[in-house]
Design a protein around this motif. Sequence first.
Motif, short mmCIF file in Angstrom:
data_model
loop_
_atom_site.label_atom_id
_atom_site.label_comp_id
_atom_site.label_asym_id
_atom_site.label_seq_id
_atom_site.Cartn_x
_atom_site.Cartn_y
_atom_site.Cartn_z
N SER A 97 0.83 -1.22 0.00
CA SER A 97 0.00 0.00 0.00
C SER A 97 0.86 1.26 0.00
O SER A 97 0.56 2.23 -0.69
N LEU A 98 1.92 1.21 0.79
CA LEU A 98 2.81 2.37 0.86
C LEU A 98 3.40 2.68 -0.52
O LEU A 98 3.38 3.82 -0.99
N LEU A 99 3.91 1.63 -1.18
CA LEU A 99 4.53 1.84 -2.50
C LEU A 99 3.50 2.30 -3.53
O LEU A 99 3.80 3.12 -4.39
N LYS A 100 2.26 1.78 -3.41
CA LYS A 100 1.19 2.23 -4.31
C LYS A 100 0.92 3.70 -4.11
O LYS A 100 0.79 4.46 -5.07
N GLN A 111 4.81 -3.18 -11.49
CA GLN A 111 5.63 -4.39 -11.66
C GLN A 111 6.64 -4.52 -10.51
O GLN A 111 6.85 -5.61 -9.97
N LEU A 112 7.23 -3.39 -10.14
CA LEU A 112 8.18 -3.37 -9.03
C LEU A 112 7.47 -3.69 -7.72
O LEU A 112 7.95 -4.48 -6.90
N ILE A 113 6.30 -3.10 -7.53
CA ILE A 113 5.52 -3.33 -6.31
C ILE A 113 5.18 -4.81 -6.18
O ILE A 113 5.28 -5.40 -5.12
N ARG A 146 6.83 -7.37 -7.42
CA ARG A 146 8.04 -8.14 -7.06
C ARG A 146 8.36 -7.99 -5.58
O ARG A 146 8.72 -8.96 -4.90
N VAL A 147 8.23 -6.77 -5.06
CA VAL A 147 8.50 -6.51 -3.64
C VAL A 147 7.49 -7.28 -2.78
O VAL A 147 7.85 -7.91 -1.78
N ALA A 148 6.21 -7.26 -3.21
CA ALA A 148 5.15 -7.93 -2.44
C ALA A 148 5.36 -9.44 -2.39
O ALA A 148 5.18 -10.07 -1.34
N ILE A 149 5.76 -10.03 -3.52
CA ILE A 149 6.02 -11.47 -3.56
C ILE A 149 7.14 -11.82 -2.58
O ILE A 149 7.02 -12.74 -1.77
N CYS A 150 8.22 -11.06 -2.64
CA CYS A 150 9.37 -11.33 -1.76
C CYS A 150 9.00 -11.14 -0.30
O CYS A 150 9.40 -11.93 0.56
N GLY A 151 8.25 -10.09 -0.02
CA GLY A 151 7.85 -9.81 1.35
C GLY A 151 6.99 -10.93 1.91
O GLY A 151 7.21 -11.42 3.02
N TYR A 152 6.04 -11.35 1.10
CA TYR A 152 5.13 -12.41 1.54
C TYR A 152 5.88 -13.71 1.80
O TYR A 152 5.70 -14.35 2.84
N GLU A 153 6.72 -14.11 0.85
CA GLU A 153 7.49 -15.35 1.02
C GLU A 153 8.39 -15.27 2.25
O GLU A 153 8.54 -16.24 3.00
N GLY A 154 8.98 -14.09 2.43
CA GLY A 154 9.88 -13.90 3.58
C GLY A 154 9.13 -13.99 4.90
O GLY A 154 9.59 -14.63 5.85
N LEU A 162 15.21 0.03 -3.27
CA LEU A 162 14.39 -0.35 -2.12
C LEU A 162 15.12 -1.50 -1.45
O LEU A 162 15.60 -2.41 -2.13
N VAL A 163 15.21 -1.45 -0.13
CA VAL A 163 15.90 -2.51 0.59
C VAL A 163 14.97 -3.13 1.63
O VAL A 163 14.42 -2.43 2.47
N MET A 164 14.79 -4.45 1.52
CA MET A 164 13.93 -5.16 2.47
C MET A 164 14.77 -6.15 3.25
O MET A 164 15.56 -6.90 2.67
N GLU A 165 14.63 -6.12 4.56
CA GLU A 165 15.36 -7.07 5.40
C GLU A 165 14.39 -7.83 6.26
O GLU A 165 13.60 -7.24 7.00
N ILE A 166 14.46 -9.16 6.16
CA ILE A 166 13.58 -10.00 6.95
C ILE A 166 14.47 -10.85 7.84
O ILE A 166 15.29 -11.62 7.34
N SER A 167 14.33 -10.68 9.14
CA SER A 167 15.19 -11.45 10.02
C SER A 167 14.39 -12.07 11.15
O SER A 167 13.31 -11.60 11.51
N ASP A 168 14.92 -13.16 11.67
CA ASP A 168 14.26 -13.82 12.80
C ASP A 168 15.29 -14.48 13.68
O ASP A 168 16.42 -14.71 13.26
#
Length: 146
Positions: free
Chosen positions: A27-30, A37-39, A41-49, A71-77
């Motif tokens: 939503s933010l990127l929208k 197309q970029l949104i 790709r980001v959403a797919i990666c975010g969801y999978e992460g 854009l940089v996304m970091e998913i950590s646990d």
Amino acid sequence: MTAIKKSYYIKSRDFIRAGEASIKIQSLLKSLSFDPQLIRRVAICGYEGEMNVVMHGGDGSLSFAINADELVMEISDDGPGIVDIEKAMQAGFSTALDEHREMGFGAGMGLPNMKKNADDIMVESEEGHGTRVRLVFLVNKGGDDG
Ligand SMILES: Nc1ncnc2c1ncn2[C@@H]1O[C@H](COP(=O)(O)OP(=O)(O)O)[C@@H](O)[C@H]1O
Ligand SMILES: [Mg+2]
């Protein structure tokens, strides 16, 4: 310079709220009129992460930064970590439990899809000390075909 930074908590095994952080990023990127197309790709990666943290990891977070050219996304646990990262990156490899497969997860395509959809991916993990996935998406301004 970082223009915008966001961070969302991800709770391990919380299948009800899984995916919420990615939806917020989407939503933010929208709202900022990024390329659809970029949104996507980001959403797919975010969801999978996020799903990987919920299914395989421990409690963690998804953080997201919008910079001028990337854009940089970091998913950590802080979960059990990935024993063999190279193996985990292979299409079809999964340690998902039957209960996850019954929910439709565990195809072993999450990390390969993240690799495919991001411009750069870095996976860091130490057994017993959690996992960190860093994804970079290049922002092409001015309509060139990138
Ligand atoms: N955050 C994580 N913590 C621990 N193990 C993980 C994590 N993310 C991925 N893995 C491991 O990598 C494997 C492959 O992940 P993925 O490609 O997303 O497939 P799937 O989630 O369908 O199993 C998982 O089955 C799991 O063994
Ligand atoms: Mg997965």
